[in-house]
Design a protein around this motif. Structure first.
Motif, PDB file in Angstrom:
ATOM      1  N   LEU A 132       2.795   3.997  -5.679  1.00 58.71           N
ATOM      2  CA  LEU A 132       3.360   5.065  -6.513  1.00 58.71           C
ATOM      3  C   LEU A 132       3.392   6.388  -5.751  1.00 58.71           C
ATOM      4  O   LEU A 132       4.387   7.124  -5.784  1.00 58.71           O
ATOM      5  CB  LEU A 132       2.534   5.221  -7.791  1.00 58.71           C
ATOM      6  CG  LEU A 132       2.672   4.123  -8.843  1.00 58.71           C
ATOM      7  CD1 LEU A 132       1.551   4.230  -9.867  1.00 58.71           C
ATOM      8  CD2 LEU A 132       4.034   4.192  -9.528  1.00 58.71           C
ATOM      9  N   ALA A 155      -1.378   2.169  -7.103  1.00 56.56           N
ATOM     10  CA  ALA A 155      -1.497   3.630  -7.058  1.00 56.56           C
ATOM     11  C   ALA A 155      -1.021   4.176  -5.715  1.00 56.56           C
ATOM     12  O   ALA A 155      -0.338   5.216  -5.654  1.00 56.56           O
ATOM     13  CB  ALA A 155      -2.947   4.044  -7.314  1.00 56.56           C
ATOM     14  N   ALA A 157       3.741   6.221 -13.671  1.00 55.57           N
ATOM     15  CA  ALA A 157       3.208   4.861 -13.798  1.00 55.57           C
ATOM     16  C   ALA A 157       3.497   4.227 -15.153  1.00 55.57           C
ATOM     17  O   ALA A 157       3.849   3.052 -15.243  1.00 55.57           O
ATOM     18  CB  ALA A 157       1.706   4.856 -13.534  1.00 55.57           C
ATOM     19  N   ALA A 170       4.455   1.014 -13.222  1.00 57.86           N
ATOM     20  CA  ALA A 170       3.278   0.421 -12.575  1.00 57.86           C
ATOM     21  C   ALA A 170       3.289  -1.099 -12.676  1.00 57.86           C
ATOM     22  O   ALA A 170       2.966  -1.809 -11.710  1.00 57.86           O
ATOM     23  CB  ALA A 170       1.999   0.978 -13.194  1.00 57.86           C
TER      24      ALA A 170
END
Length: 233
Positions: free
Chosen positions: A117, A114, A126, A92
């Motif tokens: 991802l 997010a 993450a 992340a």
């Protein structure tokens, strides 16, 4: 559009690019050529990572020599080995690195990370160390980290070299759906059949410039002629 005017470059007197003149405006362009043909050096000049000794390169009118930082905001770059651009301790954080300096709230940055991802198949990873990912996951992370900055153009220097066939297909499907202009340096001739334009590099010069089928044929003829010469030596 990227414009190259009389671009030449050498390393310690060894000429790697010779008077390259190109206008790159098609959506998907591939460069092919043998090792030492100048592909990777050329790739690094396209977003200002490398400034050529002679000649000029501009991206939508912005000269890489005069304003490389502005060019790099427009042109993202992927290395052949994702480890060369993965630097943060978690997946992340590596994606979020490209958002630093942008005037976004922490919540908005978290939402963008997010979304990236999820889009690039990294959900649930993450907090993982990037260096523990598989080769395909690393390349997806490298791609996500570049695209999160919203570049207009994506330069990919041999991005499938270290991937197995399954991950090559995943990577190609992913970039095939992108709106960005894609400029791909590759040895894998079978993956460029649907590109708009293919340029054959040889000894630092443009050897051929045309459709994928014509360019691959020209490249095979070039390699074939070299092999025949070696046989007769």
């Amino acid at each position: 559009m990227i414009s190259l005017q009389n671009v030449s470059h050498d390393f310690d007197g060894f000429q790697v690019l010779r008077e390259v003149n190109l206008e790159l405006h098609e959506h998907r362009i591939a460069f092919i050529g043998a090792n030492g043909s100048g592909k990777s050096t050329l790739a690094r000049t396209l977003n200002g990572l490398l400034v050529p000794r002679r000649g000029s390169i501009s991206v939508d009118g912005v000269d890489t020599r005069k304003d490389a930082a502005r060019v790099r905001r427009r042109v993202g770059f992927m290395f052949s080995d994702a480890n060369h651009q993965i630097i943060m301790p978690s997946v992340a954080e590596d994606i979020g690195l490209g958002l630093r300096g942008r005037k976004l709230s922490k919540l908005k940055k978290a939402d963008i990370v997010a979304e990236a991802l999820d889009r690039y198949g990294l959900s649930g990873l993450a907090a993982h160390s990037p260096h523990l990912l598989s080769g395909g996951q690393k390349q997806m992370l490298a791609l996500a980290s570049v695209l999160v900055t919203d570049p207009e153009i994506l330069i990919c220097d041999e991005p499938t070299t270290l991937l197995d066939l399954h991950n090559v297909h995943i990577f190609l499907e992913t970039i095939g759906d992108l709106s960005q202009q894609i400029i791909l340096m590759t040895h894998h001739l079978e993956i460029i059949e649907d590109f708009d334009r293919v340029i054959v590099m040889d000894r630092g010069q443009v050897h051929f410039d045309g459709s994928p089928q014509e360019a691959v044929a020209a490249y095979r003829r070039l390699i074939g002629s070299r092999q025949k010469k070696n046989i007769h030596l």
